[in-house]
Scaffold this motif. Structure first.
Motif, PDB file in Angstrom:
ATOM      1  N   ASN A   1     -15.942  -0.545  -3.147  1.00 48.33           N
ATOM      2  CA  ASN A   1     -14.731  -0.741  -3.931  1.00 48.33           C
ATOM      3  C   ASN A   1     -15.124  -1.050  -5.372  1.00 48.33           C
ATOM      4  OD1 ASN A   1     -12.215  -1.287  -4.938  1.00 48.33           O
ATOM      5  ND2 ASN A   1     -12.021  -3.291  -3.967  1.00 48.33           N
ATOM      6  N   VAL A   2     -14.936  -0.064  -6.245  1.00 48.02           N
ATOM      7  CA  VAL A   2     -15.311  -0.260  -7.643  1.00 48.02           C
ATOM      8  C   VAL A   2     -14.103  -0.562  -8.528  1.00 48.02           C
ATOM      9  CG1 VAL A   2     -17.350   1.226  -7.458  1.00 48.02           C
ATOM     10  CG2 VAL A   2     -15.142   2.214  -8.140  1.00 48.02           C
ATOM     11  N   ILE A   3     -12.928  -0.620  -7.932  1.00 48.17           N
ATOM     12  CA  ILE A   3     -11.712  -0.777  -8.741  1.00 48.17           C
ATOM     13  C   ILE A   3     -11.744  -2.040  -9.602  1.00 48.17           C
ATOM     14  CG2 ILE A   3      -9.212  -1.135  -8.636  1.00 48.17           C
ATOM     15  CD1 ILE A   3      -9.122   0.807  -6.297  1.00 48.17           C
ATOM     16  N   PRO A   4     -12.092  -3.218  -9.062  1.00 52.57           N
ATOM     17  CA  PRO A   4     -12.127  -4.412  -9.929  1.00 52.57           C
ATOM     18  C   PRO A   4     -13.114  -4.260 -11.091  1.00 52.57           C
ATOM     19  CG  PRO A   4     -12.158  -5.040  -7.613  1.00 52.57           C
ATOM     20  CD  PRO A   4     -12.371  -3.564  -7.645  1.00 52.57           C
ATOM     21  N   GLU A   5     -14.266  -3.677 -10.820  1.00 54.65           N
ATOM     22  CA  GLU A   5     -15.278  -3.490 -11.862  1.00 54.65           C
ATOM     23  C   GLU A   5     -14.777  -2.537 -12.952  1.00 54.65           C
ATOM     24  OE1 GLU A   5     -20.003  -2.118 -12.194  1.00 54.65           O
ATOM     25  OE2 GLU A   5     -18.951  -2.038 -10.268  1.00 54.65           O
ATOM     26  N   VAL A   6     -14.124  -1.468 -12.550  1.00 52.32           N
ATOM     27  CA  VAL A   6     -13.616  -0.486 -13.507  1.00 52.32           C
ATOM     28  C   VAL A   6     -12.484  -1.087 -14.345  1.00 52.32           C
ATOM     29  CG1 VAL A   6     -12.430   1.727 -13.734  1.00 52.32           C
ATOM     30  CG2 VAL A   6     -14.315   1.480 -12.102  1.00 52.32           C
ATOM     31  N   ILE A   7     -11.580  -1.808 -13.717  1.00 56.82           N
ATOM     32  CA  ILE A   7     -10.477  -2.440 -14.453  1.00 56.82           C
ATOM     33  C   ILE A   7     -11.017  -3.454 -15.454  1.00 56.82           C
ATOM     34  CG2 ILE A   7      -8.505  -3.992 -14.227  1.00 56.82           C
ATOM     35  CD1 ILE A   7      -7.779  -2.577 -11.635  1.00 56.82           C
ATOM     36  N   ARG A   8     -12.003  -4.231 -15.024  1.00 55.78           N
ATOM     37  CA  ARG A   8     -12.599  -5.222 -15.930  1.00 55.78           C
ATOM     38  C   ARG A   8     -13.207  -4.533 -17.153  1.00 55.78           C
ATOM     39  NH1 ARG A   8     -14.895  -7.759 -12.319  1.00 55.78           N
ATOM     40  NH2 ARG A   8     -16.921  -6.691 -12.299  1.00 55.78           N
ATOM     41  N   SER A   9     -13.936  -3.452 -16.927  1.00 58.64           N
ATOM     42  CA  SER A   9     -14.540  -2.704 -18.035  1.00 58.64           C
ATOM     43  C   SER A   9     -13.473  -2.134 -18.965  1.00 58.64           C
ATOM     44  CB  SER A   9     -15.409  -1.565 -17.488  1.00 58.64           C
ATOM     45  OG  SER A   9     -15.882  -0.738 -18.527  1.00 58.64           O
ATOM     46  N   ALA A  10     -12.408  -1.595 -18.388  1.00 58.90           N
ATOM     47  CA  ALA A  10     -11.336  -1.000 -19.190  1.00 58.90           C
ATOM     48  C   ALA A  10     -10.651  -2.045 -20.055  1.00 58.90           C
ATOM     49  CB  ALA A  10     -10.326  -0.306 -18.282  1.00 58.90           C
ATOM     50  N   LYS A  11     -10.416  -3.232 -19.505  1.00 61.01           N
ATOM     51  CA  LYS A  11      -9.764  -4.287 -20.282  1.00 61.01           C
ATOM     52  C   LYS A  11     -10.619  -4.728 -21.460  1.00 61.01           C
ATOM     53  CE  LYS A  11      -6.743  -6.258 -16.711  1.00 61.01           C
ATOM     54  NZ  LYS A  11      -6.440  -7.438 -15.876  1.00 61.01           N
ATOM     55  N   ILE A  12     -11.926  -4.800 -21.247  1.00 61.95           N
ATOM     56  CA  ILE A  12     -12.830  -5.178 -22.337  1.00 61.95           C
ATOM     57  C   ILE A  12     -12.783  -4.135 -23.455  1.00 61.95           C
ATOM     58  CG2 ILE A  12     -15.251  -5.485 -22.964  1.00 61.95           C
ATOM     59  CD1 ILE A  12     -15.673  -6.704 -20.161  1.00 61.95           C
ATOM     60  N   THR A  13     -12.827  -2.870 -23.062  1.00 56.39           N
ATOM     61  CA  THR A  13     -12.788  -1.800 -24.064  1.00 56.39           C
ATOM     62  C   THR A  13     -11.449  -1.769 -24.788  1.00 56.39           C
ATOM     63  OG1 THR A  13     -14.300  -0.482 -22.704  1.00 56.39           O
ATOM     64  CG2 THR A  13     -13.106   0.674 -24.442  1.00 56.39           C
ATOM     65  N   LEU A  14     -10.361  -1.939 -24.054  1.00 59.71           N
ATOM     66  CA  LEU A  14      -9.039  -1.951 -24.691  1.00 59.71           C
ATOM     67  C   LEU A  14      -8.918  -3.096 -25.693  1.00 59.71           C
ATOM     68  CD1 LEU A  14      -6.726  -1.104 -21.661  1.00 59.71           C
ATOM     69  CD2 LEU A  14      -7.092   0.312 -23.695  1.00 59.71           C
ATOM     70  N   SER A  15      -9.534  -4.217 -25.378  1.00 56.59           N
ATOM     71  CA  SER A  15      -9.516  -5.343 -26.306  1.00 56.59           C
ATOM     72  C   SER A  15     -10.239  -4.989 -27.603  1.00 56.59           C
ATOM     73  CB  SER A  15     -10.159  -6.566 -25.645  1.00 56.59           C
ATOM     74  OG  SER A  15     -10.157  -7.667 -26.525  1.00 56.59           O
ATOM     75  N   LYS A  16     -11.368  -4.281 -27.483  1.00 53.27           N
ATOM     76  CA  LYS A  16     -12.093  -3.828 -28.678  1.00 53.27           C
ATOM     77  C   LYS A  16     -11.238  -2.862 -29.486  1.00 53.27           C
ATOM     78  CE  LYS A  16     -16.621  -3.991 -26.363  1.00 53.27           C
ATOM     79  NZ  LYS A  16     -17.745  -3.138 -25.888  1.00 53.27           N
ATOM     80  N   ILE A  17     -10.565  -1.972 -28.776  1.00 50.77           N
ATOM     81  CA  ILE A  17      -9.707  -0.996 -29.445  1.00 50.77           C
ATOM     82  C   ILE A  17      -8.565  -1.695 -30.184  1.00 50.77           C
ATOM     83  CG2 ILE A  17      -8.016   0.838 -28.990  1.00 50.77           C
ATOM     84  CD1 ILE A  17      -9.937   1.825 -26.779  1.00 50.77           C
ATOM     85  N   GLN A  18      -7.982  -2.698 -29.557  1.00 50.67           N
ATOM     86  CA  GLN A  18      -6.907  -3.443 -30.211  1.00 50.67           C
ATOM     87  C   GLN A  18      -7.410  -4.129 -31.478  1.00 50.67           C
ATOM     88  OE1 GLN A  18      -5.357  -7.078 -28.349  1.00 50.67           O
ATOM     89  NE2 GLN A  18      -3.273  -6.297 -28.695  1.00 50.67           N
TER      90      GLN A  18
END
Length: 398
Positions: free
Chosen positions: A208-225
């Motif tokens: 199950n990689v979903i938690p890991e992928v979501i965590r990575s996406a949130k970090i990147t979105l924060s950088k984008i913001q």
């Protein structure tokens, strides 16, 4: 193209370098790069396809590499992208009935004399177009690199996620075949909010990689913001909508050189013309004229002459210059139209001028890799380098 004053949702996608289509692109591009290393003016056009553990390449090549050197480049690239011996073992892919590995089929000839005659019509030191066609350049005041905001965002998300796989390869359950779909809300033609992100990320079976992928996406979105100011508070993040992606790579999906031409350029924000860019030498205006058109469009927007610009160039085989240049813009005040026309007239769109301006016969291996892996337009994976030493040459506007 119309500058939209209403509230709209716009969407784009990107893929990782280990998607089967991109695997083919990188192999074709690396063969081009190594061929031109010893012979910068070599004619090269490589197409091909991949499925399971069979790779077939076809094309036209002058002064071809040694066949074993070609095989070494191909096998090293497959291993780097996650499709080496371990992948073949994982899916029981045997070559020649006795070992895990790859079948590699190559059919190359020299360039057609009819085509070569047109390209060399002005002599060996001044190139003419190697085909007929139309090519497009696009730029907009949306993303930091003046590209389409959803496309830029999808690429940023995948860069970070793919880097995570590379750093923890062999340990993480992540696998390298990845896609991203990003939707952004616009108000008055301006991106204001990332509303939804869908990520398809391959993984080891029974993991199950979903938690890991979501965590990575949130970090990147924060950088984008932090970079753009776009709202991400209500962003919906969805991972692997079917519930599983453990069958991946060329076993799950065949790959083809050039099939991701939209990802390679403008992510659906503007037309694409001509053909594939990867694995083609610079006399192919399918490639070199796209670079010039992008350079012109980006220069127009960066100069403040328009909010958004599309440049179309057209070429005839055997002719050195573009037969037509067309520019469409939105958000350009009427009194700047003449200024815009004068500005565009300053660009030399001849094939040789494009080759010389961007030094296309001597691109570094890092630039070749960047183009094939992440696309030919916009920000680069090495954008954090302060001197921009690896920025794509056609992205360096004056």
């Amino acid at each position: 193209m119309k500058f939209n004053e209403q509230e709209v949702l716009r969407t784009s996608e990107h893929i990782s370098p280990s998607h089967p289509d991109k695997v083919c692109d990188l192999i074709a591009e690396r063969l081009l790069a190594f061929t031109q290393k010893g012979n910068p003016g070599a004619r090269f056009a490589c197409d091909g396809a991949i499925k399971n553990n069979v790779l077939s390449l076809v094309g036209e090549v002058s002064q071809r590499l040694d066949k074993e050197e070609e095989n070494e480049i191909i096998l090293q690239t497959l291993e780097e992208l996650g499709y080496g011996t371990d992948y073949c073992k994982e899916f029981n892919l045997t070559a020649y009935g006795k070992r895990n590995g790859w079948y590699i089929n190559k059919t190359f000839t020299g360039q057609s004399e009819n085509i070569a005659r047109g390209v060399d019509s002005l002599g060996k030191t001044k190139a003419s177009a190697g085909d007929i066609g139309i090519m497009f350049g696009y730029a907009a005041q949306e993303a930091p690199d003046l590209t389409f905001a959803p496309h830029w965002t999808a690429k940023r998300l995948l860069r970070d996620l793919y880097s995570q796989w590379k750093k923890s390869r062999g340990v993480t359950a992540l696998r390298p075949d990845m896609k991203a779909l990003v939707t952004i809300r616009y108000v008055g033609g301006v991106p204001v909010e990332v509303t939804k992100v869908t990520l398809c990320v391959s993984h080891a079976a029974d993991s199950n990689v979903i938690p890991e992928v979501i965590r990575s996406a949130k970090i990147t979105l924060s950088k984008i913001q932090n970079t753009t100011g776009w709202d991400i508070d209500s962003t919906i993040i969805q991972v692997n909508p079917t519930g599983a992606f453990s069958i991946y790579g060329p076993v799950a999906d065949s790959g083809l050189v050039g099939r991701k031409i939209v990802c390679d350029q403008y992510g659906g924000a503007a037309p694409v013309g001509g053909g594939n860019l990867n694995g083609k030498d610079a006399t192919k205006v399918d490639r070199s004229a796209v670079y010039m058109a992008r350079y012109m469009a980006k220069s127009i927007v960066a100069e403040g002459l328009a909010h958004e610009a599309v440049v179309q160039l057209a070429y005839e085989i055997g002719r050195p210059n573009a037969v037509s240049v067309n520019v469409e813009t939105d958000g350009t005040p009427f009194w700047r139209k003449r200024t815009l026309r004068n500005f565009v007239a300053k660009f030399d769109t001849s094939v040789q001028a494009i080759i010389d301006r961007f030094d296309l016969y001597n691109m570094s291996h890092a630039v070749h890799d960047e183009c094939a892996m992440w696309g030919h337009i916009g920000d680069t994976s090495l954008h954090t380098h302060p001197d921009n030493s690896y920025m794509l040459p056609w992205e360096r506007i004056k």
